[in-house]
Design an enzyme around this catalytic site. Structure first.
Site, PDB file in Angstrom:
ATOM      1  N   GLY A  51       0.767  -1.247   0.000  1.00 20.22           N
ATOM      2  CA  GLY A  51       0.000   0.000   0.000  1.00 20.22           C
ATOM      3  C   GLY A  51       0.792   1.287   0.000  1.00 20.22           C
ATOM      4  O   GLY A  51       0.309   2.317  -0.447  1.00 20.22           O
ATOM      5  N   GLU A 105       4.096   3.841   6.237  1.00 22.56           N
ATOM      6  CA  GLU A 105       2.890   3.014   6.110  1.00 22.56           C
ATOM      7  C   GLU A 105       1.791   3.806   5.403  1.00 22.56           C
ATOM      8  O   GLU A 105       1.744   5.035   5.512  1.00 22.56           O
ATOM      9  CB  GLU A 105       2.457   2.581   7.525  1.00 22.56           C
ATOM     10  CG  GLU A 105       1.160   1.802   7.634  1.00 22.56           C
ATOM     11  CD  GLU A 105       1.194   0.419   7.007  1.00 22.56           C
ATOM     12  OE1 GLU A 105       1.639   0.317   5.843  1.00 22.56           O
ATOM     13  OE2 GLU A 105       0.777  -0.541   7.654  1.00 22.56           O
ATOM     14  N   ASP A 106       0.918   3.098   4.673  1.00 23.20           N
ATOM     15  CA  ASP A 106      -0.168   3.809   3.991  1.00 23.20           C
ATOM     16  C   ASP A 106      -1.265   4.234   4.957  1.00 23.20           C
ATOM     17  O   ASP A 106      -1.725   5.359   4.945  1.00 23.20           O
ATOM     18  CB  ASP A 106      -0.745   2.955   2.831  1.00 23.20           C
ATOM     19  CG  ASP A 106      -1.222   1.575   3.271  1.00 23.20           C
ATOM     20  OD1 ASP A 106      -0.956   1.162   4.417  1.00 23.20           O
ATOM     21  OD2 ASP A 106      -1.872   0.885   2.454  1.00 23.20           O
ATOM     22  N   ASP A 109      -4.964   1.412  10.900  1.00 20.58           N
ATOM     23  CA  ASP A 109      -6.376   1.172  11.179  1.00 20.58           C
ATOM     24  C   ASP A 109      -6.481   0.676  12.628  1.00 20.58           C
ATOM     25  O   ASP A 109      -6.499   1.480  13.548  1.00 20.58           O
ATOM     26  CB  ASP A 109      -6.839   0.134  10.141  1.00 20.58           C
ATOM     27  CG  ASP A 109      -8.315  -0.094  10.118  1.00 20.58           C
ATOM     28  OD1 ASP A 109      -9.065   0.854   9.905  1.00 20.58           O
ATOM     29  OD2 ASP A 109      -8.737  -1.255  10.297  1.00 20.58           O
ATOM     30  N   LYS A 137      -6.812   6.188  11.107  1.00 20.33           N
ATOM     31  CA  LYS A 137      -8.215   6.168  11.527  1.00 20.33           C
ATOM     32  C   LYS A 137      -8.212   6.093  13.052  1.00 20.33           C
ATOM     33  O   LYS A 137      -8.194   4.989  13.614  1.00 20.33           O
ATOM     34  CB  LYS A 137      -8.923   4.932  10.958  1.00 20.33           C
ATOM     35  CG  LYS A 137      -9.088   4.924   9.454  1.00 20.33           C
ATOM     36  CD  LYS A 137      -9.810   3.647   9.034  1.00 20.33           C
ATOM     37  CE  LYS A 137      -9.924   3.536   7.548  1.00 20.33           C
ATOM     38  NZ  LYS A 137     -10.449   2.229   7.107  1.00 20.33           N
ATOM     39  N   PHE A 158     -13.915   2.974   4.684  1.00 20.30           N
ATOM     40  CA  PHE A 158     -12.941   2.316   3.827  1.00 20.30           C
ATOM     41  C   PHE A 158     -12.550   3.214   2.656  1.00 20.30           C
ATOM     42  O   PHE A 158     -13.404   3.795   1.996  1.00 20.30           O
ATOM     43  CB  PHE A 158     -13.505   0.984   3.316  1.00 20.30           C
ATOM     44  CG  PHE A 158     -12.452   0.110   2.745  1.00 20.30           C
ATOM     45  CD1 PHE A 158     -11.631  -0.655   3.567  1.00 20.30           C
ATOM     46  CD2 PHE A 158     -12.241   0.066   1.369  1.00 20.30           C
ATOM     47  CE1 PHE A 158     -10.626  -1.442   3.028  1.00 20.30           C
ATOM     48  CE2 PHE A 158     -11.235  -0.723   0.825  1.00 20.30           C
ATOM     49  CZ  PHE A 158     -10.436  -1.478   1.663  1.00 20.30           C
ATOM     50  N   VAL A 159     -11.248   3.335   2.413  1.00 19.48           N
ATOM     51  CA  VAL A 159     -10.759   4.203   1.333  1.00 19.48           C
ATOM     52  C   VAL A 159      -9.886   3.419   0.344  1.00 19.48           C
ATOM     53  O   VAL A 159      -9.295   2.405   0.708  1.00 19.48           O
ATOM     54  CB  VAL A 159      -9.945   5.403   1.891  1.00 19.48           C
ATOM     55  CG1 VAL A 159     -10.830   6.344   2.685  1.00 19.48           C
ATOM     56  CG2 VAL A 159      -8.755   4.944   2.727  1.00 19.48           C
ATOM     57  N   ASP A 165      -5.749  -0.218  -1.701  1.00 20.34           N
ATOM     58  CA  ASP A 165      -6.553  -1.088  -2.560  1.00 20.34           C
ATOM     59  C   ASP A 165      -7.825  -1.573  -1.914  1.00 20.34           C
ATOM     60  O   ASP A 165      -7.979  -1.568  -0.688  1.00 20.34           O
ATOM     61  CB  ASP A 165      -5.732  -2.332  -2.940  1.00 20.34           C
ATOM     62  CG  ASP A 165      -5.616  -3.295  -1.762  1.00 20.34           C
ATOM     63  OD1 ASP A 165      -5.187  -2.859  -0.669  1.00 20.34           O
ATOM     64  OD2 ASP A 165      -5.966  -4.477  -1.915  1.00 20.34           O
TER      65      ASP A 165
HETATM   66  P1  IMP Z   1      -4.175  -2.454  10.822  1.00 18.47           P
HETATM   67  O1  IMP Z   1      -3.248  -3.573  11.186  1.00 18.47           O
HETATM   68  O2  IMP Z   1      -5.598  -2.759  11.240  1.00 18.47           O
HETATM   69  O3  IMP Z   1      -3.721  -1.108  11.326  1.00 18.47           O
HETATM   70  O4  IMP Z   1      -4.280  -2.433   9.253  1.00 18.47           O
HETATM   71  C1  IMP Z   1      -3.399  -1.808   8.442  1.00 18.47           C
HETATM   72  C2  IMP Z   1      -3.531  -2.325   7.034  1.00 18.47           C
HETATM   73  O5  IMP Z   1      -4.881  -2.619   6.666  1.00 18.47           O
HETATM   74  C3  IMP Z   1      -3.086  -1.235   6.069  1.00 18.47           C
HETATM   75  O6  IMP Z   1      -1.713  -1.320   5.812  1.00 18.47           O
HETATM   76  C4  IMP Z   1      -3.931  -1.526   4.850  1.00 18.47           C
HETATM   77  O7  IMP Z   1      -3.287  -2.467   4.023  1.00 18.47           O
HETATM   78  C5  IMP Z   1      -5.196  -2.141   5.384  1.00 18.47           C
HETATM   79  N1  IMP Z   1      -6.290  -1.141   5.488  1.00 18.47           N
HETATM   80  C6  IMP Z   1      -6.853  -0.664   6.610  1.00 18.47           C
HETATM   81  N2  IMP Z   1      -7.822   0.227   6.334  1.00 18.47           N
HETATM   82  C7  IMP Z   1      -7.869   0.320   4.980  1.00 18.47           C
HETATM   83  C8  IMP Z   1      -8.673   1.107   4.061  1.00 18.47           C
HETATM   84  O8  IMP Z   1      -9.566   1.906   4.424  1.00 18.47           O
HETATM   85  N3  IMP Z   1      -8.400   0.923   2.748  1.00 18.47           N
HETATM   86  C9  IMP Z   1      -7.442   0.081   2.280  1.00 18.47           C
HETATM   87  N4  IMP Z   1      -6.675  -0.663   3.101  1.00 18.47           N
HETATM   88  C10 IMP Z   1      -6.889  -0.543   4.442  1.00 18.47           C
END
Ligand code: IMP
Length: 180
Positions: A51, A105-106, A109, A137, A158-159, A165
């Site tokens: 991402g 990081e992109d 979440d 977020k 969700f984006v 992606d």
């Molecule tokens: P986390 O471990 O829950 O913080 O998730 C992080 C990963 O989930 C990111 O690196 C993304 O690949 C994916 N992700 C979380 N939210 C989104 C979103 O809104 N759009 C696309 N990918 C997301």
């Protein structure tokens, strides 16, 4: 050039929410902060695939420090340990021992991905580790994470676009779009 206000990615429709211009402005702001904070140092940027590939490319071009970049992935596999799934950072081809590290990081979440990444990288004894994320977020965070560099905070929707992606698709847009 006029760009689409809504796009369809697979079975979902998304509406434009963050323009390329707004993204570039925030990335420049964060890069200037990194340039100041890391003055006199030679950081290693670790961009988390897939991402962050566009964000990393734009961020790095605003960094005027001597620096290196490596692209890493967090791979999960079922190990033989009783804890089940083991997560490993793959693709790290730079020795980060004693080096200042900036994870790129992109989106953060739940924060679980970054928490795992930090835990794994700490074992290699870097001088320091900071997290730099394009999007956060805040409502979704499940773990305590100290994120030093955040370009933009967004609501819990969700984006896609600009590298992010939906089921592998939608990474190739200049703006970011939110699901409707
Ligand atoms: P986390 O471990 O829950 O913080 O998730 C992080 C990963 O989930 C990111 O690196 C993304 O690949 C994916 N992700 C979380 N939210 C989104 C979103 O809104 N759009 C696309 N990918 C997301």
């Amino acid at each position: 050039m006029q760009r689409n206000k809504t796009i369809k990615v697979k079975d979902k429709t998304f509406s434009v929410s963050i323009s390329e211009r707004a993204l570039k402005r925030q990335i420049k702001r964060i890069a200037e902060k990194i340039n100041r904070d890391y003055e006199g140092q030679e950081p290693v940027f670790l961009a988390v695939l897939n991402g962050s590939f566009i964000f990393a490319a734009d961020l790095l071009r605003e960094i005027d420090l001597p620096c290196e970049i490596s692209f890493v992935k967090l791979a999960s596999y079922e190990g033989t340990s009783s804890t089940g799934s083991i997560r490993e950072v793959i693709g790290l081809n730079i020795d980060i021992t004693g080096r200042p590290v900036i994870i790129v990081e992109d989106i953060v979440d739940t924060g679980l991905t970054m928490a795992h990444m930090l835990e794994t990288l700490q074992k290699q004894n870097p001088a320091s580790i900071d997290i730099c994320t394009l999007l956060l977020k805040p409502e979704k965070l499940q773990v305590k994470l100290d994120i030093r560099y955040v370009c933009m905070q967004i609501p819990d929707d969700f984006v896609v676009g600009y590298g992010l992606d939906y089921d592998g698709f939608g990474r190739n847009t200049k703006d970011i779009y939110t699901i409707i």
